[in-house]
Write a protein that holds these residues in place. Sequence first.
Motif, PDB file in Angstrom:
ATOM      1  N   ASP A 128       0.949  -1.201   0.074  1.00 21.10           N
ATOM      2  CA  ASP A 128       0.070   0.023  -0.056  1.00 21.10           C
ATOM      3  C   ASP A 128       0.731   1.370  -0.007  1.00 21.10           C
ATOM      4  O   ASP A 128       0.614   2.305  -0.570  1.00 21.10           O
ATOM      5  N   TYR A 129       1.904   1.270   0.723  1.00 23.37           N
ATOM      6  CA  TYR A 129       2.924   2.333   1.034  1.00 23.37           C
ATOM      7  C   TYR A 129       3.260   2.497  -0.579  1.00 23.37           C
ATOM      8  O   TYR A 129       3.437   3.737  -0.889  1.00 23.37           O
ATOM      9  N   VAL A 130       4.096   1.639  -1.065  1.00 23.39           N
ATOM     10  CA  VAL A 130       4.685   1.937  -2.434  1.00 23.39           C
ATOM     11  C   VAL A 130       3.660   2.421  -3.564  1.00 23.39           C
ATOM     12  O   VAL A 130       3.781   3.249  -4.196  1.00 23.39           O
ATOM     13  N   LEU A 131       2.456   1.772  -3.433  1.00 23.20           N
ATOM     14  CA  LEU A 131       1.331   2.095  -4.278  1.00 23.20           C
ATOM     15  C   LEU A 131       1.103   3.763  -4.126  1.00 23.20           C
ATOM     16  O   LEU A 131       0.856   4.399  -5.095  1.00 23.20           O
ATOM     17  N   LEU A 132       0.885   4.154  -2.845  1.00 25.48           N
ATOM     18  CA  LEU A 132       0.526   5.586  -2.436  1.00 25.48           C
ATOM     19  C   LEU A 132       1.703   6.262  -2.928  1.00 25.48           C
ATOM     20  O   LEU A 132       1.227   7.550  -3.193  1.00 25.48           O
ATOM     21  N   ALA A 153      -0.260  11.543   5.582  1.00 26.51           N
ATOM     22  CA  ALA A 153      -1.552  11.127   5.781  1.00 26.51           C
ATOM     23  C   ALA A 153      -1.889   9.387   6.096  1.00 26.51           C
ATOM     24  O   ALA A 153      -2.464   8.752   6.672  1.00 26.51           O
ATOM     25  N   TYR A 154      -0.654   8.797   5.563  1.00 24.62           N
ATOM     26  CA  TYR A 154      -0.608   7.272   5.494  1.00 24.62           C
ATOM     27  C   TYR A 154       0.037   7.015   6.909  1.00 24.62           C
ATOM     28  O   TYR A 154       1.282   7.402   6.913  1.00 24.62           O
ATOM     29  N   PRO A 155      -0.621   6.396   7.757  1.00 20.53           N
ATOM     30  CA  PRO A 155      -0.081   6.126   9.290  1.00 20.53           C
ATOM     31  C   PRO A 155       1.113   5.016   9.151  1.00 20.53           C
ATOM     32  O   PRO A 155       1.827   5.238  10.205  1.00 20.53           O
TER      33      PRO A 155
END
Length: 204
Positions: A128-132, A153-155
Amino acid sequence: MDDEALATALERVEVRRSRRRTRTVSAFREGGRTVVAIPDRFTATQEREWVRRMVTKMLASERRRTPSDAQLERRAAELSDRYLDGRARPVSVAWSARQGRRWGSCTPSEGTIRISTRLRGVPRWVLDYVLLHELTHLLHAGHGPEFWAELEAYPRTDRARGFLEGFAHATDLPPQDTDADEPGGEADGYRGDLEEPGAGVDAG
């Protein structure tokens, strides 16, 4: 199970025998290898049988956790809606085996995002982090303050970056310049190879 994928995986196996291990066999990732730990008393035939069994089991487990290109696209849309107010809308999101040392890459002018196949099987929060990260490049081409402000914003940003940095170190890659953009307009994420720690399987 893809026979070619299994054959390739079997070529990258390290077998470790242990006198203390008597009743269990385990397999786990370490660097770029799959390690299969077996009892020292195993015969060569038993070794071959258990290595094949454990590698097959591990590949099947990783495959179940690997989203398709279509699922990557859907997940990217969900992440954009949740963390970027839906402002990042890629034209395509797909796995790519041609990422070199990059975790992913984005071409803002084309709206395309590619995610390294080395990330298959990693925890969802890392993917998810890499996608974001790559989605944010559709809004900010570089890695300036505005870019990082969006990712706040991504925790799990810091945790995911630590995960990726740790594996870059574990695979003996050179230090990563996380603030450098690729030439030719492609802004990438972090460079380095990835194998998930603790992604092992055990058999009694």
